[in-house]
Design an enzyme around this catalytic site. Structure first.
Site: not given
Ligand code: DX5
Ligand code: ZN
Length: 218
Positions: A7, A30, A32, A34, A63, A65, A134, A172
Site C-alpha cells: 500500500s 495497492h 488507497d 479516501m 481501493h 474508500m 479489512m 488489508d
Molecule cells: C486502511 C487502508 C490500508 C492501509 C494498509 O484504510 O485501506 O490499505 O493503508 O496499511 P497498513 O499495512 O499500514 O495497515
Molecule cells: Zn486499502
C-alpha cells in the site's frame, strides 16, 4: 503463491517513482483512495493513478474508500486502474456498481469493514473478481491488525469452493512479518501491507520476508 500488494499510503509521496522501485517484486500495487466522508482522511485521486500507470506494469489495485463510488469509477478506470474495489457499506446497489466496473474493462472488487459480515455480500460474490477483507477500520495506515476478521477469509474460501466461484480474497490492514503466515494460512490470496513494508529499513527485503513466510503457510 500468495500475491503481495504494497500500500503506497505509507510511501513517500514526494518520490513515488523510487518508492515503487523498492517494491518491484510485488505483483500488485495497492492505492488507497479516501474522500474525507466515507473515512475521515483525504488521500489521492485519479491523477495519481494516471501518473503511476505511466511508470509501472504492475497491477494497480485501487481501493476506493469513498461515498458514491459509482460517480468516480469511470475516472479511475480511465486513469489506468486494473482492479477497482468498492465498499459494500458505501453502495446502495452493490451489484450495479460491480457491473459498472466490469463494463469499464476493470476487475471488480468488493470490500467489507471489520464489522460487516460476509452474509451482506453473498448475493454479489458471483460477480466479484476480488473480495477485500479489512482487518483494520478503514481510514489510516499503521493500525493494529484485528485477528477476528480472519474467520471471514475462511468463510469466503468455503463459499467459493461450494459455489465454484473464482474470486481472489485480499486481506488489508495491519499485516506484517509476524502475522502474515496466519493470514495466508486462513486462505488469503493477496496480502496488502503498507507501513510494514514502506517504514522498514529495506522495503524490498521486507517484501521478500512477508512473501516467504506467507507462502510457507499458504
Ligand atoms: C486502511 C487502508 C490500508 C492501509 C494498509 O484504510 O485501506 O490499505 O493503508 O496499511 P497498513 O499495512 O499500514 O495497515
Ligand atoms: Zn486499502
Amino acid at each position: 503463491m500468495v500475491k503481495i500488494s504494497p500500500s503506497i499510503l505509507s510511501a513517500n509521496f514526494a518520490c513515488l517513482q523510487s518508492e515503487l522501485k523498492k517494491v518491484e517484486g510485488a505483483e500488485w500495487i495497492h492505492i488507497d483512495v479516501m474522500d474525507g466522508r466515507f473515512v475521515p482522511s483525504i488521500t489521492i485521486g485519479p491523477l495519481v493513478v494516471k501518473a503511476l500507470r505511466k511508470i509501472t506494469q504492475q497491477v494497480l489495485d485501487v481501493h476506493l474508500m469513498i461515498e458514491h463510488p459509482e460517480k468516480h469509477v469511470a475516472a479511475f478506470a480511465e486513469a489506468g486502474a486494473d482492479i477497482i474495489v468498492v465498499h459494500a457499506e458505501a453502495c446502495k446497489d452493490l451489484g450495479a456498481v460491480l457491473e459498472q466496473i466490469k463494463g469499464l474493462g476493470c476487475k471488480a472488487g468488493v470490500s467489507i469493514k471489520p464489522g460487516t459480515d460476509v452474509s451482506e455480500i453473498e448475493h454479489v460474490l458471483h460477480m466479484a473478481d476480488v473480495v477485500l477483507v479489512m482487518t483494520v477500520e478503514p481510514g489510516f495506515g499503521g493500525q493494529k491488525f484485528m485477528p477476528h476478521a480472519l474467520s471471514k477469509v475462511t468463510k469466503l474460501k468455503e463459499i467459493a469452493l461450494q459455489k465454484n466461484l473464482s474470486f481472489e480474497v485480499e486481506v488489508d490492514g495491519g499485516i506484517n512479518k509476524d502475522n502474515c503466515a496466519a493470514v495466508a494460512g486462513a486462505g488469503a490470496d493477496v496480502l496488502v501491507a503498507g507501513s510494514a513494508i514502506f517504514y522498514s529499513q529495506d522495503p524490498a527485503a521486507m517484501l521478500r520476508t512477508i512473501r516467504e513466510k506467507a507462502d510457507a503457510s499458504a
